[in-house]
Write an enzyme that holds these catalytic residues in place. Sequence first.
Site, PDB file in Angstrom:
ATOM      1  N   SER A 139     -61.458  42.411 -47.481  1.00  0.00           N
ATOM      2  CA  SER A 139     -60.657  41.390 -48.344  1.00  0.00           C
ATOM      3  C   SER A 139     -59.644  40.687 -47.347  1.00  0.00           C
ATOM      4  O   SER A 139     -59.417  41.308 -46.149  1.00  0.00           O
ATOM      5  CB  SER A 139     -59.761  42.222 -49.345  1.00  0.00           C
ATOM      6  OG  SER A 139     -58.556  41.483 -49.850  1.00  0.00           O
ATOM      7  N   TYR A 152     -54.680  49.528 -52.202  1.00  0.00           N
ATOM      8  CA  TYR A 152     -55.695  48.586 -51.841  1.00  0.00           C
ATOM      9  C   TYR A 152     -55.606  48.088 -50.353  1.00  0.00           C
ATOM     10  O   TYR A 152     -56.661  48.028 -49.614  1.00  0.00           O
ATOM     11  CB  TYR A 152     -55.409  47.463 -52.895  1.00  0.00           C
ATOM     12  CG  TYR A 152     -56.647  46.413 -53.011  1.00  0.00           C
ATOM     13  CD1 TYR A 152     -57.775  46.589 -53.737  1.00  0.00           C
ATOM     14  CD2 TYR A 152     -56.424  45.172 -52.172  1.00  0.00           C
ATOM     15  CE1 TYR A 152     -58.575  45.827 -53.708  1.00  0.00           C
ATOM     16  CE2 TYR A 152     -57.334  44.266 -52.254  1.00  0.00           C
ATOM     17  CZ  TYR A 152     -58.542  44.765 -52.906  1.00  0.00           C
ATOM     18  OH  TYR A 152     -59.542  43.523 -53.087  1.00  0.00           O
TER      19      TYR A 152
HETATM   20  P1  NAD Z   1     -65.272  43.149 -60.267  1.00  0.00           P
HETATM   21  O1  NAD Z   1     -64.345  44.204 -61.129  1.00  0.00           O
HETATM   22  O2  NAD Z   1     -65.862  42.211 -60.933  1.00  0.00           O
HETATM   23  O3  NAD Z   1     -66.410  44.171 -59.829  1.00  0.00           O
HETATM   24  C1  NAD Z   1     -66.083  45.630 -59.173  1.00  0.00           C
HETATM   25  C2  NAD Z   1     -67.608  46.414 -59.260  1.00  0.00           C
HETATM   26  O4  NAD Z   1     -67.434  47.652 -58.738  1.00  0.00           O
HETATM   27  C3  NAD Z   1     -68.068  46.291 -60.485  1.00  0.00           C
HETATM   28  O5  NAD Z   1     -69.226  46.197 -60.643  1.00  0.00           O
HETATM   29  C4  NAD Z   1     -67.544  47.843 -61.098  1.00  0.00           C
HETATM   30  O6  NAD Z   1     -68.363  48.096 -61.921  1.00  0.00           O
HETATM   31  C5  NAD Z   1     -67.772  48.347 -59.751  1.00  0.00           C
HETATM   32  N1  NAD Z   1     -67.291  49.875 -59.887  1.00  0.00           N
HETATM   33  C6  NAD Z   1     -65.736  50.094 -60.098  1.00  0.00           C
HETATM   34  N2  NAD Z   1     -65.617  51.402 -60.079  1.00  0.00           N
HETATM   35  C7  NAD Z   1     -66.677  52.005 -59.503  1.00  0.00           C
HETATM   36  C8  NAD Z   1     -67.184  53.331 -59.122  1.00  0.00           C
HETATM   37  N3  NAD Z   1     -66.710  54.305 -59.300  1.00  0.00           N
HETATM   38  N4  NAD Z   1     -68.596  53.458 -58.978  1.00  0.00           N
HETATM   39  C9  NAD Z   1     -69.397  52.414 -59.022  1.00  0.00           C
HETATM   40  N5  NAD Z   1     -68.977  51.151 -59.277  1.00  0.00           N
HETATM   41  C10 NAD Z   1     -67.954  51.004 -59.469  1.00  0.00           C
HETATM   42  O7  NAD Z   1     -64.531  42.999 -59.091  1.00  0.00           O
HETATM   43  P2  NAD Z   1     -64.662  42.008 -57.608  1.00  0.00           P
HETATM   44  O8  NAD Z   1     -63.807  41.113 -57.719  1.00  0.00           O
HETATM   45  O9  NAD Z   1     -66.094  41.431 -57.907  1.00  0.00           O
HETATM   46  O10 NAD Z   1     -64.632  43.018 -56.637  1.00  0.00           O
HETATM   47  C11 NAD Z   1     -65.750  43.339 -55.579  1.00  0.00           C
HETATM   48  C12 NAD Z   1     -65.363  43.655 -54.345  1.00  0.00           C
HETATM   49  O11 NAD Z   1     -64.735  42.562 -53.843  1.00  0.00           O
HETATM   50  C13 NAD Z   1     -64.110  44.632 -54.437  1.00  0.00           C
HETATM   51  O12 NAD Z   1     -64.283  45.669 -53.306  1.00  0.00           O
HETATM   52  C14 NAD Z   1     -62.837  43.951 -54.170  1.00  0.00           C
HETATM   53  O13 NAD Z   1     -61.927  44.635 -53.671  1.00  0.00           O
HETATM   54  C15 NAD Z   1     -63.217  42.743 -53.161  1.00  0.00           C
HETATM   55  N6  NAD Z   1     -62.864  41.442 -53.251  1.00  0.00           N
HETATM   56  C16 NAD Z   1     -62.409  41.004 -54.330  1.00  0.00           C
HETATM   57  C17 NAD Z   1     -61.489  39.619 -54.184  1.00  0.00           C
HETATM   58  C18 NAD Z   1     -61.254  38.916 -55.616  1.00  0.00           C
HETATM   59  O14 NAD Z   1     -60.471  38.121 -55.408  1.00  0.00           O
HETATM   60  N7  NAD Z   1     -62.152  38.975 -56.623  1.00  0.00           N
HETATM   61  C19 NAD Z   1     -61.052  39.361 -53.212  1.00  0.00           C
HETATM   62  C20 NAD Z   1     -61.052  40.190 -51.972  1.00  0.00           C
HETATM   63  C21 NAD Z   1     -61.873  41.454 -52.093  1.00  0.00           C
END
Ligand code: NAD
Length: 257
Positions: A139, A152
């Site tokens: 991130s 985080y």
């Molecule tokens: P999201 O909530 O859509 O996806 C998260 C995924 O992780 C989902 O598929 C969820 O089912 C899964 N998950 C959660 N707990 C779990 C567990 N215990 N076991 C297995 N799977 C699990 O969120 P996202 O935004 O797509 O996030 C995905 C990654 O991207 C994360 O690591 C997040 O920190 C990172 N990220 C997101 C953003 C953003 O702006 N959306 C920015 C930077 C980084």
Amino acid sequence: MSLQGKTAIITGSNSGIGLGVAWELARAGADVVLNSFTDRDEDHAIADDISRETGTKARYIKADMSKGAECRDLIAQAGACDVLINNAGIQHVAPIDDFPQDKWDAIIAINLTSAFHTTAAALPMMRAAGWGRVINIASAHGLTASPYKSAYVAAKHGIVGMTKTIALETAQEPITANAICPGYVLTPLVEAQIPDTMKEYNMSREQVIKDVMLTRQPSKEFATVEQLGGTAVFLCSDAATQITGTTLSVDGGWTAL
Ligand code: NAD
């Protein structure tokens, strides 16, 4: 660029960025293994959609990334792992002196420790296959901080550090390890932060998006899951063979500020 014959495992990929990355890897020819902690018909249906649309093999395997044994078992059940995308992640926002310990533990387990277990299980498979890519979805918060996101930010800085170590341990092998650092992407994880932020700052949804979330994203646009998938496909390409141990920001200029 064809990833035909390669198997990619994407943790936390039944929604958001993980799902977007899975689609792009499958479009590039990889067989993909989707994952989350649920085992619903719709989880398996997502994999069926990907198979049907791309002509590659897609499977869904349930495993809870907060549990080390299940992380390792996911890799074992997949049977092959050429590309490992450590993506599963959760968020909780609270001042550090009020941060619930169970939330801290869960964020560190899912966002950081899971990648230790999956990588440890996947590297022997990559070595046996003679090729591998470890791609950690970190991130902008792996490079910079924000208030109220102590767990985080700690987990994301941690995964950036672990990425460098994996890269050094595999530097003389045909394996690379990198971290992609997205800025804000409008996924369920980000959607879930909007109501609390609206309450905290007494703002409308539009104000939260523009004045809080995208305030540090100079492009004033969310990154998309397709752009993140494309970045992962690039890191799997021959052009990226000497790119290892680094971070690739997809953040509309956030970390240039
Ligand atoms: P999201 O909530 O859509 O996806 C998260 C995924 O992780 C989902 O598929 C969820 O089912 C899964 N998950 C959660 N707990 C779990 C567990 N215990 N076991 C297995 N799977 C699990 O969120 P996202 O935004 O797509 O996030 C995905 C990654 O991207 C994360 O690591 C997040 O920190 C990172 N990220 C997101 C953003 C953003 O702006 N959306 C920015 C930077 C980084």
